[in-house]
Design an enzyme around this catalytic site. Structure first.
Site, PDB file in Angstrom:
ATOM      1  N   LYS A  66    -102.429  25.426 -69.071  1.00 44.26           N
ATOM      2  CA  LYS A  66    -102.881  24.556 -69.574  1.00 44.26           C
ATOM      3  C   LYS A  66    -103.159  23.919 -70.920  1.00 44.26           C
ATOM      4  CE  LYS A  66    -101.314  20.864 -68.011  1.00 44.26           C
ATOM      5  NZ  LYS A  66    -100.029  21.065 -68.459  1.00 44.26           N
ATOM      6  N   HIS A 141     -97.761  33.183 -69.101  1.00 45.76           N
ATOM      7  CA  HIS A 141     -98.962  32.789 -68.453  1.00 45.76           C
ATOM      8  C   HIS A 141     -99.087  34.566 -68.298  1.00 45.76           C
ATOM      9  CE1 HIS A 141     -98.528  28.785 -69.281  1.00 45.76           C
ATOM     10  NE2 HIS A 141     -98.123  28.391 -68.325  1.00 45.76           N
ATOM     11  N   SER A 171    -106.901  19.239 -67.082  1.00 45.88           N
ATOM     12  CA  SER A 171    -105.385  19.295 -67.189  1.00 45.88           C
ATOM     13  C   SER A 171    -105.278  20.099 -66.254  1.00 45.88           C
ATOM     14  CB  SER A 171    -105.465  19.879 -68.114  1.00 45.88           C
ATOM     15  OG  SER A 171    -104.367  19.889 -69.115  1.00 45.88           O
TER      16      SER A 171
HETATM   17  P1  A3P Z   1    -104.134  17.250 -71.215  1.00 51.24           P
HETATM   18  O1  A3P Z   1    -103.627  17.566 -70.130  1.00 51.24           O
HETATM   19  O2  A3P Z   1    -105.549  17.510 -71.661  1.00 51.24           O
HETATM   20  O3  A3P Z   1    -103.800  16.210 -72.531  1.00 51.24           O
HETATM   21  P2  A3P Z   1     -99.707  24.115 -71.471  1.00 51.24           P
HETATM   22  O4  A3P Z   1     -98.432  23.238 -72.352  1.00 51.24           O
HETATM   23  O5  A3P Z   1    -100.985  25.079 -71.748  1.00 51.24           O
HETATM   24  O6  A3P Z   1     -99.355  23.125 -69.900  1.00 51.24           O
HETATM   25  O7  A3P Z   1    -101.120  22.556 -71.785  1.00 51.24           O
HETATM   26  C1  A3P Z   1    -100.999  20.641 -72.321  1.00 51.24           C
HETATM   27  C2  A3P Z   1    -101.782  19.763 -72.324  1.00 51.24           C
HETATM   28  O8  A3P Z   1    -101.927  20.423 -74.031  1.00 51.24           O
HETATM   29  C3  A3P Z   1    -102.017  19.088 -71.861  1.00 51.24           C
HETATM   30  O9  A3P Z   1    -103.156  18.933 -71.980  1.00 51.24           O
HETATM   31  C4  A3P Z   1    -101.456  18.472 -73.274  1.00 51.24           C
HETATM   32  O10 A3P Z   1    -101.555  16.414 -73.405  1.00 51.24           O
HETATM   33  C5  A3P Z   1    -101.691  18.834 -74.480  1.00 51.24           C
HETATM   34  N1  A3P Z   1    -100.831  19.486 -75.503  1.00 51.24           N
HETATM   35  C6  A3P Z   1     -99.268  19.382 -75.831  1.00 51.24           C
HETATM   36  N2  A3P Z   1     -99.521  19.056 -76.879  1.00 51.24           N
HETATM   37  C7  A3P Z   1     -99.558  18.595 -77.552  1.00 51.24           C
HETATM   38  C8  A3P Z   1    -100.420  17.913 -78.402  1.00 51.24           C
HETATM   39  N3  A3P Z   1     -99.211  17.869 -79.321  1.00 51.24           N
HETATM   40  N4  A3P Z   1    -101.419  17.332 -80.028  1.00 51.24           N
HETATM   41  C9  A3P Z   1    -102.363  18.161 -78.389  1.00 51.24           C
HETATM   42  N5  A3P Z   1    -102.435  18.075 -77.482  1.00 51.24           N
HETATM   43  C10 A3P Z   1    -101.283  18.778 -76.790  1.00 51.24           C
END
Ligand code: A3P
Length: 328
Positions: A66, A141, A171
């Site tokens: 996340k 991860h 998140s």
């Molecule tokens: P939120 O849940 O705070 O919105 P991961 O890919 O490590 O699982 O992380 C997911 C988080 O990254 C989510 O955060 C998601 O919305 C955010 N995320 C993914 N793509 C993004 C982008 N292009 N711009 C901003 N945040 C992004």
């Protein structure tokens, strides 16, 4: 090699967490030394993962969950392969496999809705990595001690992304509600998070193990917050790090392609097809949720913020890590 052991993650908090999750993601173990939290199937994959053949021109994106993994994966892939590459529309899990995926699912996991070669099915991701042409792009991860041994000898390119733990926790909570059937409230989840019993915990050693290595030539350390503040600069930084010459126009195109709005609509990366929990709480939640810095301010109570502060200061004692300590 130090002897390694696996113990179930135990205690009253763990019991409470397990009671409130779908069956498939309940069983976690701690790897010792280090008390590294992983899924129960890790033991069967540990040696294979440790002995994985790393290539010098591999590009790895490594994060605590996340922290903006998907975002950095998509950006990295576009920088490596070029924004116009015909495979940009392939699912990210095929283009940028999830190294330890097979050690996170039961070996008999089956889902009739998935095609036989779907990377989510057991063994497929491992096969994708074995057959991938170079340069390979790989996500992980895993904590430093569990990554392939050759990582530290062959020295492939590694991009590590970290994010404010308060935002990571929020998140992770919504991710758990949507995908893991988590039924309890955020207040309980915060306790689990701070107890470092979530997969790929402990949070701080995950980050600090890479922070200590940040000056190595093959490692780029980036913050989610840097990406939010100036995506164009991060695209350029990633391109420089990977030795790719991009025109100003290509940098802009990649940044546009990786904007929150664009990624939210992009089926190859928005994870809309991942099987979601079937309950009221999960309904309507999106993987691409908000993508903001500081959303924790909308969710955490003063008491929880204080608990984050104590936990952060305890784990950062003696470290020169300068971020996420903006408490009054
Ligand atoms: P939120 O849940 O705070 O919105 P991961 O890919 O490590 O699982 O992380 C997911 C988080 O990254 C989510 O955060 C998601 O919305 C955010 N995320 C993914 N793509 C993004 C982008 N292009 N711009 C901003 N945040 C992004």
């Amino acid at each position: 090699m130090a002897s390694v052991s696996w113990r179930p993650v135990e205690g009253p908090l763990v019991k409470e967490l397990k009671k409130n999750l779908s069956k498939s993601c309940r069983d976690l173990v701690e790897v010792h030394p280090g008390r590294l939290v992983v899924y129960i199937y890790h033991k069967d994959w540990y040696q294979r993962q440790l002995d994985f053949s790393v290539k010098k021109d591999d590009v790895w994106v490594i994060t605590y969950p996340k922290s903006g993994t998907t975002w950095m994966q998509e950006m990295t892939w576009c920088v490596v392969m070029g924004i116009h590459h015909q495979q940009t529309s392939l699912p990210l899990m095929k283009r940028f496999p999830f190294f330890e995926w097979d050690s996170m699912i039961a070996p008999d996991f089956m889902d009739e809705k998935l095609c036989a070669d779907d990377p989510c099915l057991p063994g497929n991701t491992w096969k994708i990595m074995a057959n991938m042409s170079s340069p390979r792009t790989i996500k992980s991860h895993l904590q430093v001690p569990l990554l392939p041994k050759q990582m530290w000898e062959v020295k492939p390119k590694i991009i590590y992304v970290c994010r404010d733990p308060r935002d990571v926790c929020i998140s992770y909570y919504f991710h758990y509600v949507k995908l893991n059937g988590y039924k309890k409230e955020l207040s309980d989840f915060v306790e689990f998070f701070l107890a470092d019993i979530m997969p790929f915990a402990p949070f701080w050693s995950h980050i600090l193990d890479f922070w200590r290595r940040r000056d190595q030539e093959n490692i780029l350390f980036v913050r989610f917050e840097d990406m939010k503040e100036d995506l164009l600069s991060v695209v350029q930084k990633v391109a420089d790090f990977l030795g790719k010459q991009l025109s100003a126009e290509e940098v802009i195109r990649i940044a546009d392609h990786c904007s929150f709005g664009s990624m939210s609509k992009n089926k190859a990366v928005n994870n809309e097809t991942l099987p979601a929990a079937e309950n009221e709480k999960a309904k309507g939640l999106k993987f691409m949720r908000k993508g903001k810095v500081g959303d924790w301010k909308n969710h955490l109570t003063d008491t929880q913020i204080k608990a984050f502060k104590e936990w952060t200061f305890k784990h950062l004692e003696g470290s020169d890590f300068p971020y996420y300590q903006d408490y009054e």
